[in-house]
Design a protein around this motif. Structure first.
Motif, PDB file in Angstrom:
ATOM      1  N   GLY A  67     -21.605 -10.328  -3.574  1.00 16.59           N
ATOM      2  CA  GLY A  67     -20.528  -9.452  -3.132  1.00 16.59           C
ATOM      3  C   GLY A  67     -20.149  -8.415  -4.164  1.00 16.59           C
ATOM      4  N   LEU A  68     -20.213  -8.795  -5.440  1.00 19.75           N
ATOM      5  CA  LEU A  68     -19.895  -7.842  -6.507  1.00 19.75           C
ATOM      6  C   LEU A  68     -20.916  -6.709  -6.528  1.00 19.75           C
ATOM      7  CD1 LEU A  68     -18.071  -7.113  -8.875  1.00 19.75           C
ATOM      8  CD2 LEU A  68     -19.537  -8.506 -10.330  1.00 19.75           C
ATOM      9  N   LEU A  69     -22.172  -7.039  -6.331  1.00 18.07           N
ATOM     10  CA  LEU A  69     -23.224  -6.021  -6.292  1.00 18.07           C
ATOM     11  C   LEU A  69     -23.025  -5.071  -5.115  1.00 18.07           C
ATOM     12  CD1 LEU A  69     -25.890  -4.945  -7.464  1.00 18.07           C
ATOM     13  CD2 LEU A  69     -27.060  -6.533  -5.927  1.00 18.07           C
ATOM     14  N   VAL A  70     -22.680  -5.618  -3.963  1.00 18.40           N
ATOM     15  CA  VAL A  70     -22.428  -4.791  -2.776  1.00 18.40           C
ATOM     16  C   VAL A  70     -21.265  -3.840  -3.036  1.00 18.40           C
ATOM     17  CG1 VAL A  70     -21.646  -4.870  -0.379  1.00 18.40           C
ATOM     18  CG2 VAL A  70     -23.385  -6.470  -1.161  1.00 18.40           C
ATOM     19  N   ALA A  71     -20.180  -4.349  -3.626  1.00 25.40           N
ATOM     20  CA  ALA A  71     -19.006  -3.517  -3.908  1.00 25.40           C
ATOM     21  C   ALA A  71     -19.338  -2.425  -4.916  1.00 25.40           C
ATOM     22  CB  ALA A  71     -17.858  -4.383  -4.415  1.00 25.40           C
ATOM     23  N   ILE A  72     -20.091  -2.763  -5.954  1.00 29.33           N
ATOM     24  CA  ILE A  72     -20.469  -1.764  -6.962  1.00 29.33           C
ATOM     25  C   ILE A  72     -21.305  -0.661  -6.324  1.00 29.33           C
ATOM     26  CG2 ILE A  72     -21.902  -1.402  -9.016  1.00 29.33           C
ATOM     27  CD1 ILE A  72     -20.869  -4.117 -10.027  1.00 29.33           C
ATOM     28  N   ILE A  73     -22.222  -1.027  -5.452  1.00 29.98           N
ATOM     29  CA  ILE A  73     -23.054  -0.023  -4.776  1.00 29.98           C
ATOM     30  C   ILE A  73     -22.186   0.879  -3.907  1.00 29.98           C
ATOM     31  CG2 ILE A  73     -24.837   0.278  -3.010  1.00 29.98           C
ATOM     32  CD1 ILE A  73     -26.210  -2.216  -4.244  1.00 29.98           C
ATOM     33  N   TYR A  74     -21.245   0.283  -3.159  1.00 31.34           N
ATOM     34  CA  TYR A  74     -20.333   1.094  -2.345  1.00 31.34           C
ATOM     35  C   TYR A  74     -19.546   2.070  -3.219  1.00 31.34           C
ATOM     36  CZ  TYR A  74     -20.714  -1.354   2.158  1.00 31.34           C
ATOM     37  OH  TYR A  74     -21.141  -1.846   3.359  1.00 31.34           O
ATOM     38  N   PHE A  75     -19.015   1.593  -4.345  1.00 34.63           N
ATOM     39  CA  PHE A  75     -18.214   2.455  -5.214  1.00 34.63           C
ATOM     40  C   PHE A  75     -19.056   3.565  -5.847  1.00 34.63           C
ATOM     41  CE2 PHE A  75     -15.275  -1.367  -5.738  1.00 34.63           C
ATOM     42  CZ  PHE A  75     -14.367  -0.875  -4.817  1.00 34.63           C
ATOM     43  N   LEU A  76     -20.269   3.249  -6.301  1.00 35.85           N
ATOM     44  CA  LEU A  76     -21.123   4.256  -6.924  1.00 35.85           C
ATOM     45  C   LEU A  76     -21.547   5.341  -5.935  1.00 35.85           C
ATOM     46  CD1 LEU A  76     -23.391   2.147  -9.306  1.00 35.85           C
ATOM     47  CD2 LEU A  76     -21.519   3.681  -9.917  1.00 35.85           C
ATOM     48  N   ILE A  77     -21.962   4.932  -4.748  1.00 33.96           N
ATOM     49  CA  ILE A  77     -22.350   5.917  -3.733  1.00 33.96           C
ATOM     50  C   ILE A  77     -21.128   6.730  -3.310  1.00 33.96           C
ATOM     51  CG2 ILE A  77     -23.364   6.245  -1.442  1.00 33.96           C
ATOM     52  CD1 ILE A  77     -25.367   5.258  -3.497  1.00 33.96           C
ATOM     53  N   GLY A  78     -19.961   6.086  -3.223  1.00 39.84           N
ATOM     54  CA  GLY A  78     -18.730   6.803  -2.901  1.00 39.84           C
ATOM     55  C   GLY A  78     -18.403   7.853  -3.947  1.00 39.84           C
ATOM     56  N   LEU A  79     -18.584   7.517  -5.227  1.00 44.04           N
ATOM     57  CA  LEU A  79     -18.357   8.498  -6.291  1.00 44.04           C
ATOM     58  C   LEU A  79     -19.329   9.662  -6.190  1.00 44.04           C
ATOM     59  CD1 LEU A  79     -17.650   6.302  -9.451  1.00 44.04           C
ATOM     60  CD2 LEU A  79     -16.114   7.949  -8.365  1.00 44.04           C
ATOM     61  N   LEU A  80     -20.587   9.366  -5.898  1.00 44.50           N
ATOM     62  CA  LEU A  80     -21.577  10.439  -5.748  1.00 44.50           C
ATOM     63  C   LEU A  80     -21.220  11.363  -4.588  1.00 44.50           C
ATOM     64  CD1 LEU A  80     -24.960   8.589  -6.381  1.00 44.50           C
ATOM     65  CD2 LEU A  80     -23.883  10.328  -7.817  1.00 44.50           C
ATOM     66  N   LEU A  81     -20.756  10.789  -3.489  1.00 44.88           N
ATOM     67  CA  LEU A  81     -20.391  11.617  -2.344  1.00 44.88           C
ATOM     68  C   LEU A  81     -19.140  12.442  -2.613  1.00 44.88           C
ATOM     69  CD1 LEU A  81     -21.143   9.269   0.665  1.00 44.88           C
ATOM     70  CD2 LEU A  81     -22.266  11.415   0.100  1.00 44.88           C
ATOM     71  N   CYS A  82     -18.247  11.948  -3.452  1.00 46.27           N
ATOM     72  CA  CYS A  82     -17.013  12.681  -3.750  1.00 46.27           C
ATOM     73  C   CYS A  82     -17.251  13.868  -4.675  1.00 46.27           C
ATOM     74  CB  CYS A  82     -15.967  11.740  -4.338  1.00 46.27           C
ATOM     75  SG  CYS A  82     -15.209  10.692  -3.094  1.00 46.27           S
ATOM     76  N   ILE A  83     -18.451  14.023  -5.187  1.00 43.90           N
ATOM     77  CA  ILE A  83     -18.756  15.189  -6.018  1.00 43.90           C
ATOM     78  C   ILE A  83     -18.688  16.457  -5.181  1.00 43.90           C
ATOM     79  CG2 ILE A  83     -20.600  16.341  -7.312  1.00 43.90           C
ATOM     80  CD1 ILE A  83     -21.391  13.572  -8.352  1.00 43.90           C
TER      81      ILE A  83
END
Length: 122
Positions: free
Chosen positions: A14-30
């Motif tokens: 679950g931690l890996l899934v959350a980290i992936i969601y947060f990282l992709i979210g940060l990339l999209l917020c660029i």
């Protein structure tokens, strides 16, 4: 019991899934265009951190016109694959009796990640 379920969830991926969601979210917020999609990924990441005892529910007056259009864009742009991955993970976890609660959480995340706009974590 929810606390133990959440700790086991984090350890079992679950931690890996959350980290992936947060990282992709940060990339999209660029980009300005990607900000609404990044915000939805942050919501899904927050839900992926502590799924036991929390739900993603529709907000008041939802689904509205804007959230419906954004959900259609979400699906057309290929984010339906996230829901498919959660569905497959749910099936894999449901093979064993011990994994059934985790499989159920993956199925909930699959439904939530298919139409994320207009939802909030409670």
């Amino acid at each position: 019991m929810k606390f133990l379920g959440n700790i086991a969830w984090l350890v079992l991926g679950g931690l890996l899934v959350a980290i992936i969601y947060f990282l992709i979210g940060l990339l999209l917020c660029i980009t300005i265009i990607g900000i609404p999609f990044g915000v939805q990924l942050f919501k899904l990441g927050q839900y992926a951190l502590w799924p036991f005892g929390h739900e993603l529910v529709s907000g008041p007056n939802e689904p509205g016109c804007v959230s419906t259009v954004m959900n259609v864009l979400w699906i057309v742009l290929g984010w339906w694959e996230v829901a498919a991955i959660h569905g497959v993970c749910g099936l894999i976890f449901c093979v064993t009796i011990v994994g059934i609660p985790f499989g159920v959480q993956h199925f909930k995340m699959a439904l939530s990640s298919f139409f994320p706009f207009g939802k909030k974590v409670v």
